[in-house]
Design an enzyme around this catalytic site. Structure first.
Site, PDB file in Angstrom:
ATOM      1  CG  HIS A   1      -5.765  -1.809   0.284  1.00  0.00           C
ATOM      2  ND1 HIS A   1      -5.040  -1.622  -0.752  1.00  0.00           N
ATOM      3  CD2 HIS A   1      -5.246  -1.388   1.360  1.00  0.00           C
ATOM      4  CE1 HIS A   1      -4.078  -0.972  -0.395  1.00  0.00           C
ATOM      5  NE2 HIS A   1      -3.941  -0.592   0.843  1.00  0.00           N
TER       6      HIS A   1
ATOM      7  CB  SER B   1      -0.855   0.024   1.246  1.00  0.00           C
ATOM      8  OG  SER B   1      -1.927   0.745   1.170  1.00  0.00           O
TER       9      SER B   1
END
Length: 695
Positions: A669, A554
């Site tokens: 995610h 991320s």
């Protein structure tokens, strides 16, 4: 409510006013499930996966990772549910999607709990022919019977919300139902919700989150909901906060207006309308207890007499009477080596997880007269300590205690008496008997001392020959604290590897000042810290560039991209997980616009210049000595968006570099929608690391 936990939900980007670069030949990859993009991703998977899965080590790594991920002797992540009960959501080999279940506190404490299923997600997915991934359940206190269950299709952030009766064990017929969206919501009473969602098409901010807050009554259609607060399209989002007395009565309802990821306004909702509280925009409402509103400050507040990092409180009755003239008092002021990592409230107590040089402790505060007194809970030292649940019926806590080499343990503690009782200990997942943990400090480019942990064998030879994996994050005030290295231990440490965690700026290890030091125009400090730790590992002869690999996801994936393009000479392996990569276009991709507060806005010249200086996508160049990298992403990641990894791979290919790429078609995610997929991803990563650093 804004909190540090929001930071793990970060990263996607939309820009305020920016558009995709006209000359970007890979802009078509931004169509998240476009036919061309998916065909490209599947072809890349078909090319890359055999290079890892045909390695004779892969099968063993996958088996070990899956055994750990699906182990039935894990510690359940229980929280206080209905009176006298503990609830949790559990996944294992028999429940790959998971089951929501309950047991009594006494039964759980016996060590052999008798679990009762509330909802079987595997069965629900089969019955509805849906790819459900569990997000959460929000239940109405104090009974905790009626719950809002949030389910995602394939792991996306966007989810549907359905009302569930936890006693009857079924969805409520004709009950509350919110269609798929990135909605924010809370119960007011059994017949009323306060909701921010996409009420009509386009009712979203540039960051793709809702900004209109309404009350929704039982039986109403969405179009009948009544508006109570409206933010602006330029905001990140709007969300409700409902403060309750210990008996469940509503004490106050507020709207949190996220101006950007770190700046917010709080508005008290009254029958006469919304009134903005006189709080600094960099502050977070942490809870409510003993009639006091608890707020943490992420900036100095000279008018109130408070400093960045302070924990303060306000008389809620006075706040409601004069919301524009607040007078607070100091609860806690951390030292330069400390940080308030977590805040929780019980029926009568304020509980703070406080870290000192990245080592945890828990303080319990009681309101006495006009101030607070605190006691420190007697818990293991040199550990990370987190509050996983706090009871609003009494003062009990569920605590998790963990460190790199000692299996995690779970404790039941009374915040009033300070008496902790160990409930469970995780079995050992790897042989740590010959291992040690050291904490070192590197000196960054501007002279700042940056700590990092090294986990290794006790007889480590300082000759530079050690395969070393360095992990970091460096953003959104997310701290990298010690945690039991069960998977890393089995797949890496046992096989002779060294594991390093760097506590670089941008994180929250030393409070807001550590995070604020790396924002926007100061972003290079984060990367300088990472390079300093890397060089310090080499200087100490723990490893060499030939044996040094790095991993991050991320925001940490962005860090990996910067390391690849700025200092490829330092590394021989780079694992780039669900990354941000195109920092000039990030604000129009995924949820990207919400992170302008962290990185800056490409539409502002000075901030664009800084972004251009490190954006990995724009800084990739032909003819460089880049190591072979491993890029990972997920098609269902509607936060960061897979386009970042896709475009990175395409640009590497354009310039003639070899690379590995894996795009999980599900997973969101987290890049994994279930335990099997998580184990597969981990096995791929460590196979790659062994090929690059151990061969």
């Amino acid at each position: 409510m804004k909190s540090r936990l929001l930071a793990t939900l970060f990263a996607g980007v939309f820009l305020m006013g920016a558009a995709p670069a006209d000359n970007d030949p890979y802009a078509w990859m931004e169509e998240i499930e476009g036919t061309r993009a998916l065909e490209w991703a599947k072809a890349e998977n078909a090319r890359s996966l055999p290079k890892l899965q045909n390695d004779p080590r892969y099968a063993g790594l996958y088996a070990d990772a899956l055994k750990i991920a699906t182990a039935k002797d894990r510690i359940p992540s229980v929280h206080f549910g209905a009176e006298g009960e503990l609830w949790d959501f559990w996944q294992d080999a028999d429940h790959v999607r998971g089951i929501w279940r309950r047991t009594s506190i006494d039964s759980y404490g016996s060590g052999k709990p008798e679990w009762r299923t509330i909802l079987d997600l595997d069965a629900l997915a089969r019955a509805e022919n849906a790819n459900w991934v569990w997000h959460s359940a929000t239940c109405l206190p104090p009974e905790e019977r009626l719950c809002l269950v949030e389910l995602s299709n394939g792991g996306k952030d966007a989810a549907v919300v359905r009302e569930f009766d936890s006693v009857a064990g079924k969805f409520v017929e004709g009950g509350f139902h919110l269609p798929e969206a990135k909605a924010n919501y809370a119960w007011i009473d059994r017949d009323t919700l306060v909701v921010a969602t996409e009420w009509t098409p386009g009712d979203l901010t540039a960051s793709s989150y809702p900004y209109i807050l309404k009350t929704l009554k039982r039986g109403q259609q969405l179009g009948q909901a009544q508006e109570v607060f409206r933010g602006q399209k330029a905001d990140v989002s709007v969300s409700p906060i409902v403060l309750r007395e210990a008996d469940g009565r509503v004490a106050a309802v507020l709207a949190a207006r996220g101006l950007d990821f770190f700046n917010s306004e709080y508005h008290l909702l009254t029958p006469q309308g919304a009134v903005k509280l006189d709080l600094p925009t960099k502050s977070t409402i942490q809870g409510y207890v003993a009639g006091r509103l608890i707020v943490s400050l992420e900036q100095d507040w000279p008018a109130g007499g408070f400093k960045e990092g302070d924990l303060v409180d306000f008389d809620l009755a006075a706040v409601k009477a004069k919301p524009t003239a607040l007078a607070g008092s100091l609860v806690l002021r951390p030292t330069q080596s400390q940080a308030v990592e977590q805040v929780a409230t019980t029926k009568n107590r304020l509980v703070v997880a406080l870290y000192d040089n990245v080592k945890g402790q828990v303080l319990s505060f009681a309101r006495k007269g006009d101030g607070w007194t605190s006691t420190k809970l007697d818990l293991p030292k040199d550990s990370s300590i987190g509050v996983s649940s706090a009871s609003d019926r009494d003062d009990r806590l569920i605590l998790n205690v963990t460190s790199f080499l000692t299996p995690s343990s779970q404790w039941l503690a009374d915040a009033a008496t300070g008496a902790p009782e160990r409930l469970a200990v995780m079995p050992e997942r790897f042989d740590a008997s010959g291992m040690k943990v050291d904490q070192f400090w590197a000196t960054s480019k501007d002279g700042t001392k940056v700590p990092y942990f090294v986990v290794s064998k006790k007889d480590l030879k300082l000759d530079g020959s050690n395969p070393t994996l360095l992990y970091a994050y460096g953003g959104f005030q997310v701290s990298q604290t010690p945690a039991y290295a069960q998977t890393v231990g089995k797949l890496w440490l046992e096989k002779g590897g060294v594991y390093v965690i760097a506590n670089i700026r941008g994180g929250g290890e030393f409070g807001p000042r550590w995070h604020n030091a790396g924002l926007k125009l100061n972003r290079m400090r984060v990367y300088d810290d990472f390079f300093a730790v890397s060089e310090d590992l080499i200087r100490r002869k723990i490893t060499t560039p030939r044996r040094l690999g790095i991993m991050g996801g991320s925001n940490g994936g962005l860090l990996m991209g910067v390391a690849l393009t700025k200092r490829p000479d330092l590394y021989n392996a780079v694992v780039i997980q669900v990354p941000l990569f195109d920092m000039i276009g990030y604000t129009h991709i995924g949820a990207g616009a919400s992170w302008v507060g962290e990185y800056g806005d490409p539409a502002i010249p000075a901030e664009r210049t800084m972004l251009e200086s490190y954006s990995p996508y724009q800084n990739l160049k032909p003819g460089q000595k880049y190591p072979l990298v491993f890029l990972e992403t997920s098609t269902k990641d509607d936060r960061v968006h897979p386009a970042h990894a896709r475009k990175a791979a395409a640009r590497l290919k354009e310039y003639g570099y070899d690379y590995l790429y894996y795009e999980n078609i599900d997973g969101g995610h987290a890049a994994a929608a279930n335990l099997n997929e998580r184990a597969l991803r981990q096995a791929l990563e460590y196979t790659y690391l062994m090929q690059r650093l151990m061969d």
